[in-house]
Design a protein around this motif. Structure first.
Motif, PDB file in Angstrom:
ATOM      1  N   GLU A 119       0.861  -1.350  -0.063  1.00 50.60           N
ATOM      2  CA  GLU A 119       0.009   0.092   0.005  1.00 50.60           C
ATOM      3  C   GLU A 119       0.909   1.107   0.199  1.00 50.60           C
ATOM      4  OE1 GLU A 119      -3.404   0.705  -0.140  1.00 50.60           O
ATOM      5  OE2 GLU A 119      -3.652  -1.467  -0.451  1.00 50.60           O
ATOM      6  N   THR A 120       1.859   1.246   0.798  1.00 55.49           N
ATOM      7  CA  THR A 120       2.572   2.544   0.975  1.00 55.49           C
ATOM      8  C   THR A 120       3.303   3.032  -0.255  1.00 55.49           C
ATOM      9  OG1 THR A 120       3.045   2.196   3.263  1.00 55.49           O
ATOM     10  CG2 THR A 120       4.433   3.723   2.288  1.00 55.49           C
ATOM     11  N   ALA A 121       4.082   2.071  -1.102  1.00 54.35           N
ATOM     12  CA  ALA A 121       4.908   2.275  -2.176  1.00 54.35           C
ATOM     13  C   ALA A 121       3.765   2.578  -3.420  1.00 54.35           C
ATOM     14  CB  ALA A 121       5.634   1.187  -2.550  1.00 54.35           C
ATOM     15  N   TRP A 122       2.520   1.853  -3.225  1.00 54.80           N
ATOM     16  CA  TRP A 122       1.618   2.259  -4.278  1.00 54.80           C
ATOM     17  C   TRP A 122       1.008   3.936  -4.163  1.00 54.80           C
ATOM     18  CZ3 TRP A 122      -3.900   2.827  -3.035  1.00 54.80           C
ATOM     19  CH2 TRP A 122      -4.659   3.048  -4.139  1.00 54.80           C
ATOM     20  N   ARG A 123       0.706   4.167  -2.965  1.00 56.52           N
ATOM     21  CA  ARG A 123       0.401   5.631  -2.563  1.00 56.52           C
ATOM     22  C   ARG A 123       1.379   6.702  -2.907  1.00 56.52           C
ATOM     23  NH1 ARG A 123      -4.154   5.670   1.044  1.00 56.52           N
ATOM     24  NH2 ARG A 123      -4.447   3.478   2.260  1.00 56.52           N
ATOM     25  N   GLN A 124       2.707   6.458  -2.653  1.00 55.87           N
ATOM     26  CA  GLN A 124       3.691   7.095  -2.888  1.00 55.87           C
ATOM     27  C   GLN A 124       3.748   7.342  -4.593  1.00 55.87           C
ATOM     28  OE1 GLN A 124       7.010   4.915  -1.102  1.00 55.87           O
ATOM     29  NE2 GLN A 124       6.795   5.975   0.591  1.00 55.87           N
ATOM     30  N   ALA A 125       3.632   6.236  -5.458  1.00 58.41           N
ATOM     31  CA  ALA A 125       3.598   6.205  -6.944  1.00 58.41           C
ATOM     32  C   ALA A 125       2.548   7.122  -7.253  1.00 58.41           C
ATOM     33  CB  ALA A 125       3.671   4.817  -7.458  1.00 58.41           C
ATOM     34  N   MET A 126       1.207   6.855  -6.598  1.00 58.19           N
ATOM     35  CA  MET A 126       0.118   7.615  -7.126  1.00 58.19           C
ATOM     36  C   MET A 126       0.240   9.210  -6.854  1.00 58.19           C
ATOM     37  SD  MET A 126      -1.964   5.485  -8.320  1.00 58.19           S
ATOM     38  CE  MET A 126      -0.265   4.715  -9.260  1.00 58.19           C
ATOM     39  N   VAL A 127       0.918   9.574  -5.796  1.00 55.10           N
ATOM     40  CA  VAL A 127       1.179  11.064  -5.807  1.00 55.10           C
ATOM     41  C   VAL A 127       2.129  11.500  -6.820  1.00 55.10           C
ATOM     42  CG1 VAL A 127       2.588  12.776  -4.305  1.00 55.10           C
ATOM     43  CG2 VAL A 127       1.342  10.849  -3.151  1.00 55.10           C
ATOM     44  N   VAL A 128       2.813  10.832  -7.202  1.00 53.07           N
ATOM     45  CA  VAL A 128       3.733  11.328  -8.416  1.00 53.07           C
ATOM     46  C   VAL A 128       3.073  11.156  -9.749  1.00 53.07           C
ATOM     47  CG1 VAL A 128       6.066  10.728  -9.704  1.00 53.07           C
ATOM     48  CG2 VAL A 128       5.992  10.746  -7.156  1.00 53.07           C
ATOM     49  N   THR A 129       2.555  10.135 -10.005  1.00 55.57           N
ATOM     50  CA  THR A 129       2.026  10.020 -11.307  1.00 55.57           C
ATOM     51  C   THR A 129       0.448  10.493 -11.516  1.00 55.57           C
ATOM     52  OG1 THR A 129       1.060   7.632 -10.636  1.00 55.57           O
ATOM     53  CG2 THR A 129       3.274   7.913 -11.673  1.00 55.57           C
ATOM     54  N   GLY A 130      -0.013  10.875 -10.363  1.00 56.67           N
ATOM     55  CA  GLY A 130      -1.527  11.394 -10.526  1.00 56.67           C
ATOM     56  C   GLY A 130      -1.480  12.827 -10.455  1.00 56.67           C
ATOM     57  N   ASP A 131      -0.473  13.652 -10.634  1.00 55.17           N
ATOM     58  CA  ASP A 131      -0.478  14.929 -10.492  1.00 55.17           C
ATOM     59  C   ASP A 131       0.465  15.625 -11.782  1.00 55.17           C
ATOM     60  OD1 ASP A 131      -0.167  17.795 -10.078  1.00 55.17           O
ATOM     61  OD2 ASP A 131      -0.176  17.277  -7.752  1.00 55.17           O
ATOM     62  N   HIS A 132      -0.139  16.538 -12.650  1.00 54.46           N
ATOM     63  CA  HIS A 132       0.604  17.058 -13.677  1.00 54.46           C
ATOM     64  C   HIS A 132       1.834  17.929 -13.007  1.00 54.46           C
ATOM     65  CE1 HIS A 132      -1.893  16.131 -16.831  1.00 54.46           C
ATOM     66  NE2 HIS A 132      -3.161  16.639 -16.009  1.00 54.46           N
ATOM     67  N   TYR A 133       1.857  18.045 -11.691  1.00 56.88           N
ATOM     68  CA  TYR A 133       3.185  18.846 -11.091  1.00 56.88           C
ATOM     69  C   TYR A 133       4.393  17.872 -11.311  1.00 56.88           C
ATOM     70  CZ  TYR A 133       6.187  20.570  -7.333  1.00 56.88           C
ATOM     71  OH  TYR A 133       7.181  21.293  -6.649  1.00 56.88           O
ATOM     72  N   PHE A 134       4.545  16.675 -11.388  1.00 59.92           N
ATOM     73  CA  PHE A 134       5.767  15.925 -11.780  1.00 59.92           C
ATOM     74  C   PHE A 134       5.838  15.451 -13.311  1.00 59.92           C
ATOM     75  CE2 PHE A 134       4.713  15.077  -7.246  1.00 59.92           C
ATOM     76  CZ  PHE A 134       6.238  15.664  -6.640  1.00 59.92           C
ATOM     77  N   LYS A 135       5.112  15.901 -14.247  1.00 63.34           N
ATOM     78  CA  LYS A 135       5.245  15.567 -15.412  1.00 63.34           C
ATOM     79  C   LYS A 135       6.645  16.048 -16.206  1.00 63.34           C
ATOM     80  CE  LYS A 135       0.973  13.727 -16.348  1.00 63.34           C
ATOM     81  NZ  LYS A 135       0.989  12.613 -15.665  1.00 63.34           N
ATOM     82  N   GLY A 136       7.138  15.157 -16.872  1.00 67.37           N
ATOM     83  CA  GLY A 136       8.310  15.655 -17.644  1.00 67.37           C
ATOM     84  C   GLY A 136       8.506  14.757 -18.726  1.00 67.37           C
ATOM     85  N   THR A 137       9.931  14.638 -19.013  1.00 66.45           N
ATOM     86  CA  THR A 137      10.285  13.868 -20.128  1.00 66.45           C
ATOM     87  C   THR A 137      11.083  12.565 -20.030  1.00 66.45           C
ATOM     88  OG1 THR A 137      12.445  14.988 -20.396  1.00 66.45           O
ATOM     89  CG2 THR A 137      10.582  16.076 -21.652  1.00 66.45           C
ATOM     90  N   ASP A 138      11.051  12.221 -18.670  1.00 61.49           N
ATOM     91  CA  ASP A 138      11.973  10.933 -18.214  1.00 61.49           C
ATOM     92  C   ASP A 138      10.876   9.951 -18.409  1.00 61.49           C
ATOM     93  OD1 ASP A 138      14.401  12.399 -17.928  1.00 61.49           O
ATOM     94  OD2 ASP A 138      13.514  12.852 -15.867  1.00 61.49           O
ATOM     95  N   ASP A 139      11.049   8.987 -19.043  1.00 60.47           N
ATOM     96  CA  ASP A 139      10.387   7.614 -19.245  1.00 60.47           C
ATOM     97  C   ASP A 139      10.612   6.690 -18.161  1.00 60.47           C
ATOM     98  OD1 ASP A 139       8.642   5.510 -19.964  1.00 60.47           O
ATOM     99  OD2 ASP A 139       9.552   5.076 -21.914  1.00 60.47           O
ATOM    100  N   LEU A 140       9.463   6.586 -17.159  1.00 64.83           N
ATOM    101  CA  LEU A 140       9.574   5.842 -16.046  1.00 64.83           C
ATOM    102  C   LEU A 140       9.968   4.242 -16.297  1.00 64.83           C
ATOM    103  CD1 LEU A 140       9.417   5.269 -12.764  1.00 64.83           C
ATOM    104  CD2 LEU A 140       7.053   4.949 -13.242  1.00 64.83           C
ATOM    105  N   TYR A 141       9.417   3.598 -17.112  1.00 66.45           N
ATOM    106  CA  TYR A 141       9.638   2.351 -17.507  1.00 66.45           C
ATOM    107  C   TYR A 141      10.664   1.880 -18.579  1.00 66.45           C
ATOM    108  CZ  TYR A 141       5.916   0.864 -14.220  1.00 66.45           C
ATOM    109  OH  TYR A 141       5.230   0.561 -13.182  1.00 66.45           O
ATOM    110  N   GLY A 142      10.775   2.848 -19.488  1.00 64.00           N
ATOM    111  CA  GLY A 142      11.820   2.660 -20.613  1.00 64.00           C
ATOM    112  C   GLY A 142      11.458   1.389 -21.246  1.00 64.00           C
ATOM    113  N   ASP A 143      12.504   0.548 -21.436  1.00 66.41           N
ATOM    114  CA  ASP A 143      12.474  -0.754 -22.174  1.00 66.41           C
ATOM    115  C   ASP A 143      12.302  -1.883 -21.002  1.00 66.41           C
ATOM    116  OD1 ASP A 143      14.987  -0.875 -21.386  1.00 66.41           O
ATOM    117  OD2 ASP A 143      16.126  -1.582 -23.262  1.00 66.41           O
ATOM    118  N   LEU A 144      11.722  -1.384 -20.012  1.00 65.71           N
ATOM    119  CA  LEU A 144      11.681  -2.530 -18.839  1.00 65.71           C
ATOM    120  C   LEU A 144      13.087  -3.478 -18.838  1.00 65.71           C
ATOM    121  CD1 LEU A 144       8.234  -3.521 -19.649  1.00 65.71           C
ATOM    122  CD2 LEU A 144       9.014  -2.361 -17.728  1.00 65.71           C
ATOM    123  N   ASN A 145      14.160  -2.837 -18.801  1.00 63.90           N
ATOM    124  CA  ASN A 145      15.391  -3.266 -18.700  1.00 63.90           C
ATOM    125  C   ASN A 145      15.767  -4.429 -20.058  1.00 63.90           C
ATOM    126  OD1 ASN A 145      16.257  -1.801 -16.220  1.00 63.90           O
ATOM    127  ND2 ASN A 145      15.096  -3.071 -15.098  1.00 63.90           N
TER     128      ASN A 145
END
Length: 179
Positions: free
Chosen positions: A95-121
């Motif tokens: 739950e905690t990591a999911w909530r942290q991720a939702m703060v970052v991905t659920g808001d335009h405030y953190f939008k940018g150009t870095d692809d979070l997943y890329g090619d999945l290693n």
């Protein structure tokens, strides 16, 4: 003095008969107990099956090794790793990591150009893995605010049902420091 090892310490309590079995196996194989434990852990993680989060919705029922999922999201950058895991949902990261991720991905405030997943290693090409959604973030901003994000999620979890928006939480912190 710098730590020259890439290893981390893991402490666990086990039944005496398991310890004795490890010691006996280690002696018979001329291996160190630690090496055997690493092998057992890795094999066990490979044997654990989870729903594959990197397939189309039609194929979501397909199972894969937990280690395949972990390999796809792993990064030495702790913030990227935690975000990748958290975005997959609480069933993968808690739950905690999911909530942290939702703060970052659920808001335009953190939008940018870095692809979070890329090619999945490298697993996008190797196994056809594809993230369900492409998250483009400003990772420098995320990293700079990560301690705040962790504090915010902790605050939310400890003060239910009170749930201010992230920006309101930051304002509350600033006001408390000004006093």
């Amino acid at each position: 003095m710098a730590n020259r090892s890439n290893k981390v310490v893991l402490s666990a309590r086990v039944d005496p008969y398991l310890k004795a079995a490890l010691e006996l196996l280690a002696a018979s194989k001329k291996e160190k107990i630690v090496k055997l434990l690493e092998t057992f852990l890795e094999n066990g993680l490979h044997d654990m099956s989870v729903a594959n989060p990197f397939l189309s919705k039609v194929d979501k029922a397909e199972k894969t090794s937990f280690m395949n999922v972990f390999t796809a999201i792993w990064s030495d950058d702790e913030v990227i790793y935690k975000l990748r895991a958290g975005v997959l949902g609480p069933q993968y990261a808690g739950e905690t990591a999911w909530r942290q991720a939702m703060v970052v991905t659920g808001d335009h405030y953190f939008k940018g150009t870095d692809d979070l997943y890329g090619d999945l290693n490298g697993l996008s090409e190797k196994w056809g893995y594809k993230a369900e959604y492409n998250y483009f973030l400003d990772m420098e901003k995320v990293r700079s605010e990560w301690p705040l994000i962790e504090g915010y999620v902790s605050f939310i979890e400890n003060n239910k049902p009170f749930e201010p928006a992230y920006e309101d939480y930051k304002r509350m912190l600033e006001q408390s420091k000004a006093k």
